[in-house]
Design a protein around this motif. Sequence first.
Motif, PDB file in Angstrom:
ATOM      1  N   ALA A  69       1.344  -1.601  -0.216  1.00  0.00           N
ATOM      2  CA  ALA A  69       0.227  -0.242  -0.214  1.00  0.00           C
ATOM      3  C   ALA A  69       1.056   1.575   0.300  1.00  0.00           C
ATOM      4  CB  ALA A  69      -0.551  -0.123   1.250  1.00  0.00           C
ATOM      5  N   ILE A  70       1.575   1.460   0.704  1.00  0.00           N
ATOM      6  CA  ILE A  70       2.765   2.365   0.706  1.00  0.00           C
ATOM      7  C   ILE A  70       3.763   2.549  -0.405  1.00  0.00           C
ATOM      8  CG2 ILE A  70       4.959   2.891   2.237  1.00  0.00           C
ATOM      9  CD1 ILE A  70       4.515   1.960   4.355  1.00  0.00           C
ATOM     10  N   VAL A  71       3.978   1.563  -1.352  1.00  0.00           N
ATOM     11  CA  VAL A  71       4.820   1.505  -2.409  1.00  0.00           C
ATOM     12  C   VAL A  71       3.943   2.476  -3.459  1.00  0.00           C
ATOM     13  CG1 VAL A  71       5.892   0.339  -4.292  1.00  0.00           C
ATOM     14  CG2 VAL A  71       6.071  -0.299  -1.793  1.00  0.00           C
ATOM     15  N   HIS A  72       2.892   1.837  -3.624  1.00  0.00           N
ATOM     16  CA  HIS A  72       1.264   2.270  -4.547  1.00  0.00           C
ATOM     17  C   HIS A  72       1.118   3.955  -4.740  1.00  0.00           C
ATOM     18  CE1 HIS A  72       1.328  -1.271  -7.336  1.00  0.00           C
ATOM     19  NE2 HIS A  72       1.431  -1.792  -6.286  1.00  0.00           N
ATOM     20  N   VAL A  73       0.892   4.579  -2.890  1.00  0.00           N
ATOM     21  CA  VAL A  73       1.136   5.436  -2.501  1.00  0.00           C
ATOM     22  C   VAL A  73       2.106   6.416  -3.165  1.00  0.00           C
ATOM     23  CG1 VAL A  73       0.639   7.023  -0.146  1.00  0.00           C
ATOM     24  CG2 VAL A  73      -1.291   4.736  -1.225  1.00  0.00           C
ATOM     25  N   ALA A  74       2.894   6.248  -3.382  1.00  0.00           N
ATOM     26  CA  ALA A  74       4.008   6.890  -3.099  1.00  0.00           C
ATOM     27  C   ALA A  74       4.769   6.921  -4.288  1.00  0.00           C
ATOM     28  CB  ALA A  74       5.230   6.308  -2.002  1.00  0.00           C
ATOM     29  N   ILE A  75       4.448   5.787  -5.320  1.00  0.00           N
ATOM     30  CA  ILE A  75       5.185   6.120  -6.541  1.00  0.00           C
ATOM     31  C   ILE A  75       4.541   7.211  -7.613  1.00  0.00           C
ATOM     32  CG2 ILE A  75       4.841   4.424  -8.733  1.00  0.00           C
ATOM     33  CD1 ILE A  75       7.006   3.577  -7.119  1.00  0.00           C
ATOM     34  N   PRO A  76       3.086   7.363  -7.176  1.00  0.00           N
ATOM     35  CA  PRO A  76       2.611   8.456  -8.407  1.00  0.00           C
ATOM     36  C   PRO A  76       3.067   9.700  -7.703  1.00  0.00           C
ATOM     37  CG  PRO A  76       0.717   6.686  -7.133  1.00  0.00           C
ATOM     38  CD  PRO A  76       1.723   6.720  -6.873  1.00  0.00           C
ATOM     39  N   LEU A  77       3.725   9.597  -6.461  1.00  0.00           N
ATOM     40  CA  LEU A  77       4.124  10.874  -6.142  1.00  0.00           C
ATOM     41  C   LEU A  77       5.265  11.541  -6.497  1.00  0.00           C
ATOM     42  CD1 LEU A  77       3.580  11.356  -2.807  1.00  0.00           C
ATOM     43  CD2 LEU A  77       2.253  12.508  -4.358  1.00  0.00           C
ATOM     44  N   VAL A  78       6.363  10.000  -7.374  1.00  0.00           N
ATOM     45  CA  VAL A  78       7.867  10.294  -7.555  1.00  0.00           C
ATOM     46  C   VAL A  78       7.863  10.152  -9.060  1.00  0.00           C
ATOM     47  CG1 VAL A  78      10.147   8.987  -7.593  1.00  0.00           C
ATOM     48  CG2 VAL A  78       8.208   9.334  -5.163  1.00  0.00           C
ATOM     49  N   ILE A  79       7.066   9.677  -9.814  1.00  0.00           N
ATOM     50  CA  ILE A  79       7.264   9.416 -10.818  1.00  0.00           C
ATOM     51  C   ILE A  79       5.441   9.284 -11.667  1.00  0.00           C
ATOM     52  CG2 ILE A  79       6.758   7.190 -10.686  1.00  0.00           C
ATOM     53  CD1 ILE A  79       8.969   6.572 -13.694  1.00  0.00           C
ATOM     54  N   ALA A  80       5.445   9.991 -12.572  1.00  0.00           N
ATOM     55  CA  ALA A  80       4.621  10.994 -13.458  1.00  0.00           C
ATOM     56  C   ALA A  80       4.304  10.782 -15.333  1.00  0.00           C
ATOM     57  CB  ALA A  80       3.986  12.409 -12.678  1.00  0.00           C
ATOM     58  N   SER A  81       3.827  11.661 -15.612  1.00  0.00           N
ATOM     59  CA  SER A  81       3.400  11.482 -17.008  1.00  0.00           C
ATOM     60  C   SER A  81       2.819  12.894 -17.262  1.00  0.00           C
ATOM     61  CB  SER A  81       2.638  10.489 -17.933  1.00  0.00           C
ATOM     62  OG  SER A  81       2.299  10.747 -19.560  1.00  0.00           O
ATOM     63  N   SER A  82       3.588  13.632 -18.514  1.00  0.00           N
ATOM     64  CA  SER A  82       2.724  14.890 -18.486  1.00  0.00           C
ATOM     65  C   SER A  82       1.525  15.033 -19.294  1.00  0.00           C
ATOM     66  CB  SER A  82       3.676  16.023 -19.967  1.00  0.00           C
ATOM     67  OG  SER A  82       3.227  14.955 -21.269  1.00  0.00           O
ATOM     68  N   ARG A  83       0.726  14.132 -19.088  1.00  0.00           N
ATOM     69  CA  ARG A  83      -0.560  13.869 -19.327  1.00  0.00           C
ATOM     70  C   ARG A  83      -1.321  13.939 -18.355  1.00  0.00           C
ATOM     71  NH1 ARG A  83      -1.593  13.434 -24.693  1.00  0.00           N
ATOM     72  NH2 ARG A  83       0.526  12.942 -26.458  1.00  0.00           N
ATOM     73  N   VAL A  84      -2.428  14.021 -18.265  1.00  0.00           N
ATOM     74  CA  VAL A  84      -3.324  14.259 -16.323  1.00  0.00           C
ATOM     75  C   VAL A  84      -4.108  13.216 -16.985  1.00  0.00           C
ATOM     76  CG1 VAL A  84      -5.212  15.388 -14.902  1.00  0.00           C
ATOM     77  CG2 VAL A  84      -3.603  16.771 -16.526  1.00  0.00           C
TER      78      VAL A  84
END
Length: 237
Positions: free
Chosen positions: A59-74
């Motif tokens: 759960a912690i990993v899946h919460v943290a990952i979107p804060l670290v890596i993202a796309s330029s597309r919403v």
Amino acid sequence: MLWPGLVEPPVDITIPPPIVVRTPVLVVFYWMLMSLDYLVLKYESKIPLSKMQVRIVLAIVHVAIPLVIASSRVAANLFFIALPWFYAAYSSLIPVEKYSYREWSESLQYLLLDAPDDKRLQLATRMIPKLELSKQEQRDARIKGAARIGRGVCKLIVMKLIVDPLLPEQQQLSSMLMLPWLHPTSLLLTLLFGCKAYFFLGVADVGMGLQQVSLGVPTVDLFDRPMIAATPREFWR
């Protein structure tokens, strides 16, 4: 976060910007992450953590990952915030240790299958080894999938051409929070943002419609006419 009536937040925490990558790179990354979820759950008996601790780490990993890596597309960010978490939560409830990778991958599609709950459960836990559909049922599923794609595209068009022009510019959003909660403008903007959120889910309609067209497997709608729901239960059904 701004509180009503304040221009500056009471607590200001600066979060470093995420690493922005191209959407195809994000697809590969999350496929690898979900495959890692499978390996962790399949061999969790060999991990020196309790069953609950393993799931807390996931759960912690899946919460943290979107804060670290993202796309330029919403749209891609919304998709990858929800879907991997959704499948990780589902996988933590089924006997993954009994599944091959292929069986586990196939079981994920049963989560959104348009079928009674007991049949979905039997398929997910392999009490029923395989989903059997007639050619007519597959054809009907593909036709409904194509209609879902069209519906999703229409939602996105309405959002872009009608709802978005009525919303304030990004730099004006803070002024909205200075209005009283029951101010007519505040109520109107809240309604418009709610409409935008609903129409933006056209992205999910397009994605699930493409899956339905390609696989010929019927899937449930995320919402059933939410705008005319009379109760919260009807809204989320």
